[in-house]
Write a protein that holds these residues in place. Structure first.
Motif, PDB file in Angstrom:
ATOM      1  N   VAL A 141      -0.975  15.037   1.704  1.00 60.45           N
ATOM      2  CA  VAL A 141      -1.766  15.742   2.712  1.00 60.45           C
ATOM      3  C   VAL A 141      -1.110  15.540   4.070  1.00 60.45           C
ATOM      4  CG1 VAL A 141      -3.923  15.493   1.428  1.00 60.45           C
ATOM      5  CG2 VAL A 141      -3.294  13.758   3.126  1.00 60.45           C
ATOM      6  N   ASP A 142      -1.617  16.249   5.064  1.00 62.05           N
ATOM      7  CA  ASP A 142      -1.124  16.082   6.428  1.00 62.05           C
ATOM      8  C   ASP A 142      -1.455  14.669   6.924  1.00 62.05           C
ATOM      9  OD1 ASP A 142      -0.167  17.788   8.925  1.00 62.05           O
ATOM     10  OD2 ASP A 142      -1.746  16.425   9.620  1.00 62.05           O
ATOM     11  N   PRO A 143      -0.551  14.053   7.690  1.00 61.49           N
ATOM     12  CA  PRO A 143      -0.813  12.688   8.183  1.00 61.49           C
ATOM     13  C   PRO A 143      -2.140  12.537   8.912  1.00 61.49           C
ATOM     14  CG  PRO A 143       1.463  13.300   8.601  1.00 61.49           C
ATOM     15  CD  PRO A 143       0.790  14.521   8.066  1.00 61.49           C
ATOM     16  N   THR A 144      -2.598  13.571   9.590  1.00 60.35           N
ATOM     17  CA  THR A 144      -3.859  13.466  10.339  1.00 60.35           C
ATOM     18  C   THR A 144      -5.075  13.415   9.419  1.00 60.35           C
ATOM     19  OG1 THR A 144      -3.989  15.887  10.534  1.00 60.35           O
ATOM     20  CG2 THR A 144      -2.881  14.680  12.317  1.00 60.35           C
ATOM     21  N   GLU A 145      -4.919  13.848   8.158  1.00 54.98           N
ATOM     22  CA  GLU A 145      -6.030  13.851   7.208  1.00 54.98           C
ATOM     23  C   GLU A 145      -5.998  12.658   6.264  1.00 54.98           C
ATOM     24  OE1 GLU A 145      -5.602  17.465   5.069  1.00 54.98           O
ATOM     25  OE2 GLU A 145      -5.772  18.752   6.833  1.00 54.98           O
ATOM     26  N   ALA A 146      -4.919  11.895   6.272  1.00 55.89           N
ATOM     27  CA  ALA A 146      -4.670  10.896   5.231  1.00 55.89           C
ATOM     28  C   ALA A 146      -5.543   9.656   5.383  1.00 55.89           C
ATOM     29  CB  ALA A 146      -3.206  10.486   5.251  1.00 55.89           C
ATOM     30  N   ASP A 147      -5.898   9.091   4.228  1.00 63.21           N
ATOM     31  CA  ASP A 147      -6.544   7.775   4.165  1.00 63.21           C
ATOM     32  C   ASP A 147      -5.491   6.686   3.958  1.00 63.21           C
ATOM     33  OD1 ASP A 147      -9.194   8.882   4.141  1.00 63.21           O
ATOM     34  OD2 ASP A 147      -8.922   9.329   2.021  1.00 63.21           O
ATOM     35  N   VAL A 148      -4.427   7.036   3.228  1.00 55.45           N
ATOM     36  CA  VAL A 148      -3.410   6.060   2.826  1.00 55.45           C
ATOM     37  C   VAL A 148      -2.023   6.583   3.195  1.00 55.45           C
ATOM     38  CG1 VAL A 148      -2.457   4.688   0.935  1.00 55.45           C
ATOM     39  CG2 VAL A 148      -4.861   5.410   0.861  1.00 55.45           C
ATOM     40  N   ALA A 149      -1.210   5.710   3.770  1.00 54.14           N
ATOM     41  CA  ALA A 149       0.193   6.009   4.031  1.00 54.14           C
ATOM     42  C   ALA A 149       1.047   5.122   3.132  1.00 54.14           C
ATOM     43  CB  ALA A 149       0.540   5.775   5.495  1.00 54.14           C
ATOM     44  N   LEU A 166      16.774  -3.901   4.297  1.00 51.73           N
ATOM     45  CA  LEU A 166      15.604  -3.208   3.773  1.00 51.73           C
ATOM     46  C   LEU A 166      15.188  -2.172   4.815  1.00 51.73           C
ATOM     47  CD1 LEU A 166      13.725  -3.219   1.318  1.00 51.73           C
ATOM     48  CD2 LEU A 166      12.216  -4.773   2.568  1.00 51.73           C
ATOM     49  N   THR A 167      15.297  -0.891   4.444  1.00 52.50           N
ATOM     50  CA  THR A 167      15.125   0.204   5.398  1.00 52.50           C
ATOM     51  C   THR A 167      14.071   1.177   4.903  1.00 52.50           C
ATOM     52  OG1 THR A 167      17.481   0.012   5.942  1.00 52.50           O
ATOM     53  CG2 THR A 167      16.349   2.022   6.659  1.00 52.50           C
ATOM     54  N   GLU A 168      13.257   1.660   5.830  1.00 55.22           N
ATOM     55  CA  GLU A 168      12.247   2.647   5.444  1.00 55.22           C
ATOM     56  C   GLU A 168      12.924   3.946   5.015  1.00 55.22           C
ATOM     57  OE1 GLU A 168       9.018   5.189   7.778  1.00 55.22           O
ATOM     58  OE2 GLU A 168       8.535   3.033   7.798  1.00 55.22           O
ATOM     59  N   PHE A 169      12.593   4.408   3.823  1.00 54.07           N
ATOM     60  CA  PHE A 169      13.201   5.602   3.235  1.00 54.07           C
ATOM     61  C   PHE A 169      12.403   6.854   3.580  1.00 54.07           C
ATOM     62  CE2 PHE A 169      13.406   8.430  -0.550  1.00 54.07           C
ATOM     63  CZ  PHE A 169      14.746   8.805  -0.443  1.00 54.07           C
ATOM     64  N   ARG A 170      11.080   6.789   3.404  1.00 56.06           N
ATOM     65  CA  ARG A 170      10.209   7.903   3.773  1.00 56.06           C
ATOM     66  C   ARG A 170       8.758   7.444   3.776  1.00 56.06           C
ATOM     67  NH1 ARG A 170       8.772  11.450  -1.486  1.00 56.06           N
ATOM     68  NH2 ARG A 170       7.741  12.706   0.089  1.00 56.06           N
ATOM     69  N   LYS A 171       7.897   8.273   4.344  1.00 50.40           N
ATOM     70  CA  LYS A 171       6.453   8.046   4.326  1.00 50.40           C
ATOM     71  C   LYS A 171       5.799   9.155   3.517  1.00 50.40           C
ATOM     72  CE  LYS A 171       5.651   5.705   8.799  1.00 50.40           C
ATOM     73  NZ  LYS A 171       6.921   5.853   9.518  1.00 50.40           N
ATOM     74  N   VAL A 172       4.797   8.789   2.715  1.00 48.23           N
ATOM     75  CA  VAL A 172       4.013   9.765   1.969  1.00 48.23           C
ATOM     76  C   VAL A 172       2.555   9.553   2.341  1.00 48.23           C
ATOM     77  CG1 VAL A 172       3.277  10.527  -0.316  1.00 48.23           C
ATOM     78  CG2 VAL A 172       5.661   9.900   0.065  1.00 48.23           C
ATOM     79  N   TYR A 173       1.863  10.622   2.704  1.00 47.19           N
ATOM     80  CA  TYR A 173       0.472  10.525   3.142  1.00 47.19           C
ATOM     81  C   TYR A 173      -0.437  11.147   2.082  1.00 47.19           C
ATOM     82  CZ  TYR A 173       2.494   9.465   7.698  1.00 47.19           C
ATOM     83  OH  TYR A 173       3.200   8.887   8.723  1.00 47.19           O
ATOM     84  N   THR A 174      -1.495  10.415   1.707  1.00 44.87           N
ATOM     85  CA  THR A 174      -2.413  10.895   0.676  1.00 44.87           C
ATOM     86  C   THR A 174      -3.853  10.578   1.066  1.00 44.87           C
ATOM     87  OG1 THR A 174      -2.538   8.856  -0.647  1.00 44.87           O
ATOM     88  CG2 THR A 174      -0.681  10.327  -1.085  1.00 44.87           C
ATOM     89  N   LEU A 175      -4.782  11.219   0.351  1.00 45.15           N
ATOM     90  CA  LEU A 175      -6.178  10.797   0.378  1.00 45.15           C
ATOM     91  C   LEU A 175      -6.352   9.649  -0.603  1.00 45.15           C
ATOM     92  CD1 LEU A 175      -7.929  14.297   0.451  1.00 45.15           C
ATOM     93  CD2 LEU A 175      -7.568  12.733   2.368  1.00 45.15           C
ATOM     94  N   PHE A 176      -7.381   8.838  -0.388  1.00 46.46           N
ATOM     95  CA  PHE A 176      -7.554   7.635  -1.202  1.00 46.46           C
ATOM     96  C   PHE A 176      -7.873   7.951  -2.657  1.00 46.46           C
ATOM     97  CE2 PHE A 176     -10.354   4.345  -2.994  1.00 46.46           C
ATOM     98  CZ  PHE A 176      -9.500   3.260  -2.943  1.00 46.46           C
ATOM     99  N   LYS A 177      -8.938   8.704  -2.917  1.00 54.82           N
ATOM    100  CA  LYS A 177      -9.401   8.908  -4.290  1.00 54.82           C
ATOM    101  C   LYS A 177      -8.416   9.712  -5.139  1.00 54.82           C
ATOM    102  CE  LYS A 177     -13.488   9.894  -7.063  1.00 54.82           C
ATOM    103  NZ  LYS A 177     -12.708  10.494  -8.154  1.00 54.82           N
TER     104      LYS A 177
END
Length: 219
Positions: A141-149, A166-177
């Protein structure tokens, strides 16, 4: 090391005063421990009063096999064995991603994550790229809507220093359920294959195959 500063933008607006607190116990309604949170990022006002917070869990991976033997072998002659390949040896250490997701990641999401979701607080989970790739595809989901990153890290070679960072590769944004449902609900395999396996086990037990139709035939 996972950098808490990379999480600040997930939880708080720019120019927010904040700090991080490590190993914070989380209790349920009955006062029973739901576990410790690895990092809690807290935002505070000019008087030092907390005005918001978010959490960061660092998910490590279980290791199967024997770690001591290859380490001892390496330490006997580090200069000559630094590039050794132990993968063909008996009980070679290897990541156990399945146990890590079922026994560690999922329970933490259910117990600690469930409480935080009830409170309406955002969460971040940091994990290795190889671990994340073993999970089912999570609905983003869009980062502004996400519960979990989901903060996905990988080792990257630093040629100048000749070491891995150890380097950050990417971020994924989701809803919790939806994310929890995807992780905790396995994809069903073929029932025909399972019935065939049951038939084989029954045949072994009876010592000869039956003349009657099998369960697979009836289905």
């Amino acid at each position: 090391m996972v950098n808490c500063r990379g999480c600040r933008s997930i939880f708080f607006p720019e120019n927010t005063a904040w700090t991080s607190l490590a190993e914070i116990r989380l209790n349920d309604k009955k006062g029973q421990s739901a576990g410790n949170i690895d990092w809690v990022l807290v935002a505070y006002d000019s008087g030092g009063r907390i005005i918001n917070f978010g959490t960061l869990e660092v998910q490590s991976v279980y290791i199967s096999g024997n770690v001591r033997r290859p380490f001892e072998y390496y330490m006997e002659d580090p200069s000559q064995r630094f590039n050794m390949d132990w993968s063909g040896q008996r009980n070679s250490p290897r990541p156990d991603y399945l146990s890590s997701s079922r026994k560690r990641l999922a329970p933490q999401l259910i117990y600690k994550g469930g409480i935080l979701k009830k409170w309406g607080k955002k969460q971040a989970v940091a994990l290795h790229k190889g671990f994340y790739n073993t999970l089912p595809a999570l609905p983003e989901v869009d980062p502004t809507e996400a519960d979990v990153a989901w903060l996905i890290y990988n080792l990257q070679h630093d040629a100048a220093r000749n070491c891995y960072q150890l380097t950050e590769f990417r971020k994924v944004y989701t809803l919790f359920k939806p994310a929890l449902d995807r992780i905790t609900t396995p994809e069903a395999g073929s029932m025909d294959d399972f019935c065939q396996f049951l038939q084989e086990k029954l045949d072994e037990k009876l010592e000869n195959p039956p003349d009657a139709p099998t369960l697979t035939d009836l289905l």
